[in-house]
Design a protein around this motif. Structure first.
Motif, short mmCIF file in Angstrom:
data_model
loop_
_atom_site.label_atom_id
_atom_site.label_comp_id
_atom_site.label_asym_id
_atom_site.label_seq_id
_atom_site.Cartn_x
_atom_site.Cartn_y
_atom_site.Cartn_z
N ASP A 1 3.92 17.99 -16.50
CA ASP A 1 2.99 17.37 -17.44
C ASP A 1 3.69 16.68 -18.60
O ASP A 1 3.16 15.71 -19.16
N ASP A 2 4.86 17.18 -19.01
CA ASP A 2 5.53 16.60 -20.17
C ASP A 2 6.46 15.45 -19.81
O ASP A 2 7.22 14.97 -20.66
N LYS A 3 6.39 14.98 -18.54
CA LYS A 3 7.25 13.89 -18.12
C LYS A 3 6.43 12.81 -17.44
O LYS A 3 5.28 13.02 -17.05
N GLU A 4 7.06 11.64 -17.27
CA GLU A 4 6.38 10.52 -16.64
C GLU A 4 7.36 9.76 -15.75
O GLU A 4 8.57 9.86 -15.92
N LEU A 5 6.79 9.03 -14.80
CA LEU A 5 7.59 8.25 -13.87
C LEU A 5 8.07 6.99 -14.58
O LEU A 5 7.28 6.17 -15.04
N ALA A 6 9.39 6.84 -14.68
CA ALA A 6 9.96 5.74 -15.45
C ALA A 6 10.50 4.62 -14.57
O ALA A 6 10.40 3.45 -14.92
N ASN A 7 11.06 4.97 -13.44
CA ASN A 7 11.71 3.95 -12.62
C ASN A 7 11.40 4.23 -11.15
O ASN A 7 11.90 5.20 -10.58
N PHE A 8 10.58 3.39 -10.59
CA PHE A 8 10.25 3.51 -9.17
C PHE A 8 10.08 2.12 -8.59
O PHE A 8 9.38 1.27 -9.14
N THR B 1 3.51 7.50 14.20
CA THR B 1 3.83 8.39 13.09
C THR B 1 5.09 7.85 12.40
O THR B 1 6.15 7.77 13.01
N VAL B 2 4.93 7.49 11.14
CA VAL B 2 6.03 6.92 10.36
C VAL B 2 6.34 7.86 9.21
O VAL B 2 5.43 8.32 8.50
N LYS B 3 7.61 8.14 9.03
CA LYS B 3 8.06 8.98 7.90
C LYS B 3 8.63 8.07 6.81
O LYS B 3 9.56 7.30 7.06
N ALA B 4 8.07 8.18 5.62
CA ALA B 4 8.54 7.38 4.48
C ALA B 4 9.27 8.30 3.49
O ALA B 4 8.73 9.33 3.08
N SER B 5 10.48 7.93 3.15
CA SER B 5 11.28 8.68 2.16
C SER B 5 11.45 7.81 0.92
O SER B 5 11.80 6.64 1.03
N PHE B 6 11.20 8.40 -0.24
CA PHE B 6 11.25 7.61 -1.47
C PHE B 6 11.69 8.51 -2.63
O PHE B 6 11.68 9.75 -2.54
N SER B 7 12.11 7.88 -3.68
CA SER B 7 12.56 8.60 -4.87
C SER B 7 12.29 7.76 -6.12
O SER B 7 12.07 6.55 -6.03
N GLY B 8 12.30 8.41 -7.25
CA GLY B 8 12.07 7.73 -8.53
C GLY B 8 12.77 8.49 -9.65
O GLY B 8 13.40 9.53 -9.42
N THR B 9 12.64 7.96 -10.83
CA THR B 9 13.25 8.57 -12.01
C THR B 9 12.16 8.98 -12.98
O THR B 9 11.28 8.18 -13.30
N MET B 10 12.24 10.21 -13.43
CA MET B 10 11.27 10.69 -14.41
C MET B 10 11.97 11.03 -15.73
O MET B 10 13.10 11.51 -15.74
N ILE B 11 11.27 10.74 -16.83
CA ILE B 11 11.77 11.05 -18.17
C ILE B 11 10.64 11.69 -18.96
O ILE B 11 9.50 11.77 -18.48
N GLU C 1 0.82 -1.21 0.00
CA GLU C 1 0.00 0.00 0.00
C GLU C 1 0.86 1.25 0.00
O GLU C 1 0.54 2.24 -0.66
N MET C 2 1.96 1.18 0.75
CA MET C 2 2.85 2.34 0.81
C MET C 2 3.48 2.61 -0.55
O MET C 2 3.67 3.76 -0.95
N SER C 3 3.79 1.57 -1.29
CA SER C 3 4.37 1.73 -2.62
C SER C 3 3.40 2.45 -3.55
O SER C 3 3.80 3.33 -4.34
N LYS C 4 2.11 2.12 -3.47
CA LYS C 4 1.11 2.81 -4.30
C LYS C 4 1.00 4.28 -3.92
O LYS C 4 0.89 5.15 -4.80
N LEU C 5 1.01 4.55 -2.61
CA LEU C 5 0.92 5.94 -2.16
C LEU C 5 2.12 6.76 -2.62
O LEU C 5 1.98 7.91 -3.06
N ALA C 6 3.31 6.16 -2.52
CA ALA C 6 4.52 6.88 -2.92
C ALA C 6 4.51 7.17 -4.42
O ALA C 6 4.86 8.28 -4.86
N ALA C 7 4.09 6.19 -5.24
CA ALA C 7 4.04 6.40 -6.68
C ALA C 7 3.03 7.49 -7.04
O ALA C 7 3.28 8.33 -7.92
N ALA C 8 1.88 7.47 -6.36
CA ALA C 8 0.87 8.50 -6.62
C ALA C 8 1.38 9.88 -6.23
O ALA C 8 1.11 10.87 -6.92
N LYS C 9 2.13 9.94 -5.13
CA LYS C 9 2.67 11.24 -4.69
C LYS C 9 3.68 11.78 -5.70
O LYS C 9 3.69 12.97 -6.01
N LEU C 10 4.53 10.90 -6.22
CA LEU C 10 5.52 11.34 -7.21
C LEU C 10 4.85 11.80 -8.50
O LEU C 10 5.27 12.78 -9.12
#
Length: 508
Positions: free
Chosen positions: A411-418, A438-448, A396-405
């Motif tokens: 608008d001219d870019k998309e999430l490529a690697n997460f 209270t949990v803090k989640a830190s995440f990152s991805g690649t956009m192209i 569930e956390m993975s879905k939330l993180a992807a939606a947040k990113l």
């Protein structure tokens, strides 16, 4: 009579004149009068000149000879005229023949020259036509076959974000009251969820456990007081004599190279046996740490020294002699480490299969059997406390993180690697009253750039050289690498038609 053309402009035609010649016959001769009409044809300018010259010459002859008589004159004139006419036409025929031959020679040469000029003209026209056709063919081939393919590999841009989660356990019914202290009704798990819906942090169901644990551990003291240096080791006293041999403490042992050692304790070596004893030296130094060898005992009778002797099986060691004691830092480190050991102990009780996060609810109670400055080499610490373990739903956390990113990506870019597995979590707080964490989640991805976005505008490449194209592409920060493929290969210039330029994008 044929007419001869002249290059001079023809004069106006002179009227035809008729000359009537009258011949007078003297009575002496019986002759008949003959009338001769001479019809002059239209003379050409050259003929006129020739006739004029001839007539002038004839007149001169007439004047020189004179006229003796009218009959002779008439007869001579007639004969002369006939002769002159004959000569005139003969010379005229010769002149015309000469003129015709001359004209034929010049005409043939002119015809040949004209033919040569015509042939050269046709040849030049043919060469120009061929050059024009070849140039046109090259132009058509250039526009038809020239092509440029640009293969680009996009450089991903890293985008990072964080998300605060409010973790609750739906199975936990031990929830504090909603109203003030006068209201004794406890909340259920459903009420807990309702409360979390009003929280600005993202609510998420999870597992929460409060675990009580205790642990004890021994630590080494790090404080040292320098007491001196010493050589440490041990030897075997071997007795091959038929009687036992007592040796007092400080008995000397002499190595083959003359180094002197002493035994620390008194021993009695039985006959045919051996005894192990520690050694020391009066002058400790690094060169006294010798390897395995055989020692003689100078204090024995010389006849016994080959029967009773010492031998070390391991090298001696040179060390500095210090006194250990407990420092304040030893106690601080012990308290910190014992707390981590409490969490390690709680991990074993929480159970496997989930990604647990741990937090000490209160400062652990720690008991240490030593004080600062205590002269001892080690001490023992005991601790007890309560640990909270929180498990997050990774999927569930993975879905939330992807939606947040995706929300913060242009608008001219998309999430490529997460990858959801790369999310890092930290348990920041636990509310004992509401039993929520209270949990803090830190995440990152690649956009192209998006698939439908124009990476490179082919119009910008029209007519550019290889170097100019590379300069343009090097200025684009979103490109990781690129290759240029010209067709034909020797033509290092982009086509002049935009539809002959192809852009291929590789997003891997």
């Amino acid at each position: 009579m044929p007419r001869v053309k002249s290059s001079d402009t023809a004069p106006k035609k002179a009227p035809v004149r008729k000359k009537t010649l009258t011949k007078t016959i003297h009575p002496k001769k019986k002759t008949k009068s003959i009338l001769v009409d001479v019809i002059e044809d239209e003379a050409l300018p050259s003929e006129k000149k020739l006739a004029s010259d001839f007539l002038v010459e004839s007149e001169n002859k007439k004047k020189r000879k004179g006229m003796t008589s009218q009959a002779e004159k008439t007869t001579s004139e007639i004969s002369s005229n006939l002769d002159r006419q004959k000569e005139f036409f003969s010379s005229l025929a010769l002149k015309e023949k000469s003129t015709d031959n001359s004209n034929d020679g010049r005409g043939g040469k002119q015809d040949r020259e004209a033919g040569k000029r015509s042939l050269g003209l046709y040849r030049r026209l043919a060469i120009k036509f061929i050059i024009l056709v070849v140039a046109l063919a090259v132009i058509v081939a250039y526009f038809s076959f020239s092509k440029l393919t640009v293969a680009v590999n996009l450089k991903g841009e890293t985008i990072s974000d964080t998300l605060l989660l409010k973790i609750f356990d739906p199975n936990n019914t031990e929830v504090p009251t909603v109203d003030d202290a006068t209201d004794s009704i406890t909340k259920t798990a459903t009420a807990t969820v309702s409360m979390l819906q009003n929280d600005p942090r993202e609510p998420m169901a999870g597992n929460i456990k409060e675990i009580g644990t205790s642990v004890d551990k021994t630590y080494l003291a790090t404080g040292e007081t320098y007491l001196g240096e010493e050589v440490v080791g041990s030897v075997r006293i071997i007795n091959n004599y038929n009687k036992s041999q007592p040796l007092v403490a400080t008995t000397r042992l002499l190595s083959p190279d003359g180094k002197l050692f002493r035994i620390k304790n008194a021993v009695n070596v039985p006959a045919g046996g051996e005894v192990t004893v520690d050694i020391y030296t009066d002058k400790p130094a690094e060169n006294m740490a010798i390897s395995s060898t055989t020692f003689t005992i100078p204090g024995l009778w010389l006849g016994l020294q080959d029967k009773i002797y010492a031998k070390n099986d391991a090298p001696f060691t040179f060390t500095k002699k210090v006194q250990k004691y407990v420092t304040a830092n030893d106690l601080e480190m012990a308290v910190k480490d014992i707390g981590e050991n409490l969490i390690d102990n709680a991990k074993s009780k929480a159970g496997a299969g989930q990604n647990w996060l741990y937090l000490t609810l209160t400062s652990p109670v720690v008991n240490i059997d030593a004080k600062v400055g205590a002269k001892q080499e080690e001490f023992t610490a005991k601790a007890s406390g309560k640990i909270v373990a929180v498990a997050v739903d990774v999927s569930e956390m993975s879905k939330l993180a992807a939606a947040k990113l995706n929300l913060i990506i242009p608008d001219d870019k998309e999430l490529a690697n997460f990858k959801g597995d790369n999310i890092s979590y930290s348990l920041d707080n636990y509310d004992v009253a509401s039993k929520t964490a209270t949990v803090k989640a830190s995440f990152s991805g690649t956009m192209i750039l998006r698939s439908d976005a124009q990476v490179i505008n082919p119009q910008q490449l029209v007519g550019l050289t290889d170097e100019q194209i590379r300069t343009y592409l090097n200025s684009r920060p979103e490109l990781k690498e690129y290759t240029l493929k010209f067709s034909p290969a020797f033509m290092k210039k982009a086509p002049s038609l935009v539809d002959r330029i192809k852009i291929e994008v590789d997003k891997n």
